[in-house]
Write a protein that holds these residues in place. Structure first.
Motif, PDB file in Angstrom:
ATOM      1  N   ALA B  94      13.949  65.332  66.445  1.00 32.52           N
ATOM      2  CA  ALA B  94      14.648  64.090  66.793  1.00 32.52           C
ATOM      3  C   ALA B  94      13.709  63.196  67.572  1.00 32.52           C
ATOM      4  CB  ALA B  94      15.893  64.366  67.626  1.00 32.52           C
ATOM      5  N   THR B  95      13.725  61.938  67.232  1.00 32.05           N
ATOM      6  CA  THR B  95      12.977  60.927  67.966  1.00 32.05           C
ATOM      7  C   THR B  95      13.761  60.546  69.218  1.00 32.05           C
ATOM      8  OG1 THR B  95      12.134  60.137  65.862  1.00 32.05           O
ATOM      9  CG2 THR B  95      11.930  58.636  67.743  1.00 32.05           C
ATOM     10  N   ALA B  96      13.049  60.335  70.318  1.00 29.80           N
ATOM     11  CA  ALA B  96      13.694  59.833  71.534  1.00 29.80           C
ATOM     12  C   ALA B  96      12.675  59.030  72.319  1.00 29.80           C
ATOM     13  CB  ALA B  96      14.246  60.975  72.380  1.00 29.80           C
ATOM     14  N   SER B  97      13.179  58.017  72.993  1.00 29.47           N
ATOM     15  CA  SER B  97      12.335  57.031  73.659  1.00 29.47           C
ATOM     16  C   SER B  97      12.047  57.418  75.102  1.00 29.47           C
ATOM     17  CB  SER B  97      13.061  55.688  73.630  1.00 29.47           C
ATOM     18  OG  SER B  97      12.406  54.749  74.452  1.00 29.47           O
ATOM     19  N   THR B  98      10.776  57.325  75.486  1.00 28.55           N
ATOM     20  CA  THR B  98      10.432  57.539  76.891  1.00 28.55           C
ATOM     21  C   THR B  98      10.757  56.317  77.748  1.00 28.55           C
ATOM     22  OG1 THR B  98       8.178  56.821  76.414  1.00 28.55           O
ATOM     23  CG2 THR B  98       8.586  59.197  76.453  1.00 28.55           C
ATOM     24  N   THR B  99      10.995  55.180  77.096  1.00 30.37           N
ATOM     25  CA  THR B  99      11.312  53.966  77.849  1.00 30.37           C
ATOM     26  C   THR B  99      12.781  53.953  78.249  1.00 30.37           C
ATOM     27  OG1 THR B  99       9.624  52.827  76.565  1.00 30.37           O
ATOM     28  CG2 THR B  99      11.167  51.432  77.768  1.00 30.37           C
ATOM     29  N   TYR B 100      13.643  54.541  77.418  1.00 33.92           N
ATOM     30  CA  TYR B 100      15.084  54.453  77.644  1.00 33.92           C
ATOM     31  C   TYR B 100      15.755  55.813  77.821  1.00 33.92           C
ATOM     32  CZ  TYR B 100      14.044  49.649  76.691  1.00 33.92           C
ATOM     33  OH  TYR B 100      13.500  48.399  76.767  1.00 33.92           O
ATOM     34  N   ASN B 101      14.999  56.754  78.394  1.00 31.88           N
ATOM     35  CA  ASN B 101      15.564  58.024  78.825  1.00 31.88           C
ATOM     36  C   ASN B 101      14.963  58.377  80.181  1.00 31.88           C
ATOM     37  OD1 ASN B 101      17.303  59.520  76.720  1.00 31.88           O
ATOM     38  ND2 ASN B 101      15.631  58.688  75.478  1.00 31.88           N
ATOM     39  N   ASP B 102      15.536  59.404  80.823  1.00 37.16           N
ATOM     40  CA  ASP B 102      14.904  59.937  82.023  1.00 37.16           C
ATOM     41  C   ASP B 102      14.378  61.330  81.700  1.00 37.16           C
ATOM     42  OD1 ASP B 102      16.511  62.239  83.573  1.00 37.16           O
ATOM     43  OD2 ASP B 102      17.883  60.997  82.410  1.00 37.16           O
ATOM     44  N   PRO B 103      13.264  61.725  82.332  1.00 32.63           N
ATOM     45  CA  PRO B 103      12.612  62.971  81.905  1.00 32.63           C
ATOM     46  C   PRO B 103      13.421  64.236  82.174  1.00 32.63           C
ATOM     47  CG  PRO B 103      11.407  61.936  83.731  1.00 32.63           C
ATOM     48  CD  PRO B 103      12.457  60.967  83.297  1.00 32.63           C
ATOM     49  N   TYR B 104      14.156  64.293  83.283  1.00 29.91           N
ATOM     50  CA  TYR B 104      14.907  65.524  83.543  1.00 29.91           C
ATOM     51  C   TYR B 104      16.004  65.723  82.491  1.00 29.91           C
ATOM     52  CZ  TYR B 104      17.027  69.416  85.964  1.00 29.91           C
ATOM     53  OH  TYR B 104      17.501  70.670  86.260  1.00 29.91           O
ATOM     54  N   GLY B 105      16.775  64.683  82.255  1.00 34.09           N
ATOM     55  CA  GLY B 105      17.870  64.789  81.290  1.00 34.09           C
ATOM     56  C   GLY B 105      17.366  65.109  79.897  1.00 34.09           C
ATOM     57  N   LEU B 106      16.293  64.442  79.486  1.00 34.34           N
ATOM     58  CA  LEU B 106      15.776  64.663  78.131  1.00 34.34           C
ATOM     59  C   LEU B 106      15.142  66.043  77.993  1.00 34.34           C
ATOM     60  CD1 LEU B 106      15.252  62.567  75.551  1.00 34.34           C
ATOM     61  CD2 LEU B 106      12.926  63.258  76.085  1.00 34.34           C
ATOM     62  N   ALA B 107      14.348  66.453  78.971  1.00 36.20           N
ATOM     63  CA  ALA B 107      13.720  67.786  78.910  1.00 36.20           C
ATOM     64  C   ALA B 107      14.793  68.868  78.868  1.00 36.20           C
ATOM     65  CB  ALA B 107      12.797  67.989  80.109  1.00 36.20           C
ATOM     66  N   ARG B 108      15.851  68.642  79.624  1.00 39.64           N
ATOM     67  CA  ARG B 108      16.964  69.595  79.653  1.00 39.64           C
ATOM     68  C   ARG B 108      17.638  69.697  78.287  1.00 39.64           C
ATOM     69  NH1 ARG B 108      22.605  68.173  82.679  1.00 39.64           N
ATOM     70  NH2 ARG B 108      23.493  70.261  82.695  1.00 39.64           N
ATOM     71  N   ARG B 109      17.877  68.565  77.650  1.00 41.85           N
ATOM     72  CA  ARG B 109      18.536  68.604  76.344  1.00 41.85           C
ATOM     73  C   ARG B 109      17.651  69.287  75.300  1.00 41.85           C
ATOM     74  NH1 ARG B 109      20.428  63.515  78.177  1.00 41.85           N
ATOM     75  NH2 ARG B 109      18.915  62.264  77.035  1.00 41.85           N
ATOM     76  N   PHE B 110      16.356  68.943  75.273  1.00 39.82           N
ATOM     77  CA  PHE B 110      15.484  69.550  74.254  1.00 39.82           C
ATOM     78  C   PHE B 110      15.259  71.039  74.516  1.00 39.82           C
ATOM     79  CE2 PHE B 110      14.454  65.288  72.704  1.00 39.82           C
ATOM     80  CZ  PHE B 110      14.403  65.525  71.343  1.00 39.82           C
ATOM     81  N   ALA B 111      15.154  71.446  75.788  1.00 39.63           N
ATOM     82  CA  ALA B 111      15.019  72.882  76.072  1.00 39.63           C
ATOM     83  C   ALA B 111      16.265  73.629  75.604  1.00 39.63           C
ATOM     84  CB  ALA B 111      14.785  73.107  77.565  1.00 39.63           C
ATOM     85  N   THR B 112      17.424  73.024  75.858  1.00 37.74           N
ATOM     86  CA  THR B 112      18.673  73.648  75.393  1.00 37.74           C
ATOM     87  C   THR B 112      18.689  73.741  73.875  1.00 37.74           C
ATOM     88  OG1 THR B 112      19.891  72.872  77.330  1.00 37.74           O
ATOM     89  CG2 THR B 112      21.192  73.430  75.378  1.00 37.74           C
ATOM     90  N   LEU B 113      18.267  72.664  73.214  1.00 33.51           N
ATOM     91  CA  LEU B 113      18.231  72.700  71.747  1.00 33.51           C
ATOM     92  C   LEU B 113      17.299  73.790  71.251  1.00 33.51           C
ATOM     93  CD1 LEU B 113      19.257  71.377  69.145  1.00 33.51           C
ATOM     94  CD2 LEU B 113      17.139  70.051  69.141  1.00 33.51           C
TER      95      LEU B 113
END
Lengths: 448, 448
Positions: B94-113
């Motif tokens: 999945a593509t996701a933007s570093t401009t419009y996300n925060d690193p903790y939330g995004l890292a958490r979602r991808f680690a869970t995935l």
């Protein structure tokens, strides 16, 4: 849909169980904490029991004392999205924080989940009580409750407007004429608020439920106000029927003051349970859990709730937790519960830690399946609850016992469904698909 | 794992197909855009073809001219999470933007995935080129490319550190001794950077792949630098083999300059295709698509890429798009491609719009299955590509044709797997599970 009032039951699923010592039981697989097959199994059991929904908590920071017990290690939204593909009827509720998310990203994810689950998505709105979360999100300090709830209210306004930014019939798909979307059917928000600036529209067309169902958890004064304005179901910790009745009356009255229908806002207290073939067997089961508790963990939790360090207090001496106001606390309603418990009973510290190990404020019932069903029906029929968030102390075992032994009794008594009557969570909960409310201009103005 | 170099093939899945007119074909179901059953079918086809991964774009804002064609209406992360439950081997990007996300939330979602997919998660890092996104995220203006890529680099540093914050063996699960986690196995970050302050640790234990695979898309100068530092696979638009070879050599050299192994950074250009039983049939198929294009849409896209409004230009007059620098553009490499195309060929505006309708800069091949396979092998064996992001013009039909007719030829030629040899995406891609790199202190310091 049936005309008589129906009981609602969700399964609140915390890793290997709500009880802090569940992981130490011989039958518990500790690897289950991060194992999707464990959660698939739980979802399947809950769906077999015809429950309304499965429900997951959110912790955007590692809990303290991770060494002492498992925690909810997986992001709850990702987990319910994964479970959407392997379930067909059950509702999917994920908790997410308005303090540590942005409204466009979150509204987009939940609208997508509503599409991919074919109308089973729900968001449990919280503002995050754990102050340590701030340090993971580039915030110098955790906002105080009033600031958090102010942001939450604006967040919900924006999310609702984004979910309403598409007419249901906006997609035309006219191949001959070359018109995919009827542009007047898409609407901008142009929201300019104190906390957010969001132009919209969402790029996700209106979802099967219109909007995902909005749950709310948090029973403080601003929490109840937020719930009364926005929530369609409320998760609350109520240790006894009297407290629950007072809360029920209070919140339903607030709902009415906001011009909303109190019957369309469901109040679902937590209910943890120890089930045995006899009452004695149930109490023995509860003791088995409590014997495995670690005082270090219980003391840390008590300190978190009350702000007081009891580690120097002898475990077998009587304890009396002072009223709030004398100490700092970020979990006010939990503190009040502990204060009340230690004021009305003569209780040792060891007994208190054991008592809190299963639920920390939630109603805990120990008894036969009939007795558990009695408690549920008593609350349901006496204006204390519209249903429950079931909180199994150990997973999967306690959930299986409930589904196999208590659900049939509730079905026999005519208060709980014997099969799903609809396919969406709104249908299970008896909630209507919301109408679109908007005052925003058509997107076409900007697109052309 | 096999020792000979293997081709990698992902399916880049855009709603009903990459071609802007795919939705107007008689066989296209327009409702597929938001229908999970459509995406389940695509995932099953790709998995039947033993492809490395399915790959989804990200658009955190509704595209302009939504009235003219479908767009990627679903959040890509939510979509791959849902698909994780109904697939068993294929990678999920999945593509996701570093401009419009925060690193903790995004890292958490991808680690869970990565946990719930059992090691099949990948994040395609972008910084979001579409300036309109800023208005959905409370940002007064869209940051310029340098600012976006500076934030992206810090974002990736934080995400990697969060994914490394747990030792692989941190969970002990010692029921007897009452130790669930070995606290020295959890590490804080205490990251204090220009863009982010993140304490950590992540609450998600280390995931099956160690870290989700990191893809990168964006072929500008800062994009190539970011890729060389962080990416494990790169998605790029290269219209011809010469361009692709230059890009390949350039990026592999940059990778080496950062002290990384160029063989462990895969370059995967996009490839769109029109497949027929004969070459003539393939061109007829391409014409069928191009005949259905809407000039209004093509002109809007051309304006977006070049900054120039050609709507007054006669469709059958020759067009020559000036070089960049004379005009503003937020899509520099796309602009350069259009400039070069109209400088080296005499081409009318209508022809240009038709040419761009399938890929907007990606290599487009029309021919028999053998000819498509020839192109793939030619690029693969001549330092132009380590594989491809396949971009089917119409879905599901073009993907089915590729899997049923081209994949067997590639397998027969010995460049593509006949079955999955591993279960994780890293295994499919021949990438190692990353070692933990950290200089952070143990979490236990803070927990106790």
């Amino acid at each position: 849909m049936s005309q008589t009032r129906q009981l609602h039951l969700n399964a609140f699923l915390r890793n290997v169980g709500q009880h802090e010592a569940a992981w130490r039981l011989p039958e518990t697989r500790v690897a289950s904490v991060t194992d999707i097959d464990h959660y698939r199994n739980l979802a399947a059991i809950a769906e077999r029991g015809k429950l309304d929904a499965i429900f997951f908590a959110d912790h955007p920071v590692l809990k303290d004392r991770a060494q002492d017990r498992p925690w909810d290690a997986l992001d709850p939204f990702t987990l319910i999205a994964a479970l959407s593909g392997v379930t067909s009827n059950i509702g999917l509720v994920a908790t997410a924080s308005t303090t540590y998310n942005d409204p466009y990203g979150l509204a987009r994810r939940f609208a997508t989940l509503d599409h991919v689950s074919k109308g089973r998505a729900a968001w449990n709105v919280v503002t995050t009580a754990n102050a340590a979360a701030a340090a993971n999100f580039s915030l110098g300090h955790h906002p105080n409750p009033d600031a958090r709830y102010e942001r939450a209210a604006e967040f919900l306004e924006v999310a609702n407007a984004l979910w309403d930014s598409w007419d249901d019939d906006a997609i035309v798909g006219d191949k001959e004429g070359g018109t995919f979307v009827h542009p007047e059917g898409i609407h901008r928000l142009d929201h300019h608020g104190k906390h957010f600036e969001v132009a919209g529209p969402l790029e996700v067309p209106r979802s099967p439920q219109g909007r995902p169902v909005v749950f709310q958890a948090g029973s403080s004064e601003p929490g109840k106000e937020l719930a009364a304005r926005f929530a369609e179901a409320i998760f609350t910790a109520q240790p006894a029927i009297g407290d629950a009745q007072a809360f029920y009356a209070d919140v339903k009255a607030r709902v009415q003051r906001y011009g909303r229908d109190p019957e369309k806002v469901l109040i679902l207290p937590g209910l943890s349970f120890f089930i045995g073939g006899t009452e004695e067997e149930a109490h023995r089961l509860q003791n088995t859990f409590e014997d495995l508790t670690l005082p270090t963990y219980g003391l840390a939790q008590l300190k978190r709730v009350t702000g007081i360090d009891y580690s120097d207090h002898a475990l077998d001496d009587v304890v009396r937790v002072p009223a709030r106001g004398e100490v700092a606390s970020d979990l006010k309603s939990r503190h009040d519960l502990v204060h009340r418990l230690t004021s009305t009973e003569t209780i040792t510290l060891r007994q208190l830690l054991r008592r809190l190990s299963a639920g920390r404020g939630h109603r805990i019932a120990a008894g036969t399946p009939d007795q558990i069903a009695d408690t549920i029906v008593e609350w349901f029929e006496n204006a204390a609850a519209d249903g429950f968030n079931l909180i199994p102390p150990a997973l999967p075992t306690s959930l299986e016992t409930f589904v196999d032994h208590v659900v049939p009794i509730l079905q026999h008594r005519g208060v709980f469904r014997t099969d799903y009557e609809g396919t969406t969570l709104r249908e299970h909960l008896g909630l209507e698909r919301p109408n679109i409310t908007r005052a925003s201009r058509a997107y076409v103005d900007a697109a052309e």
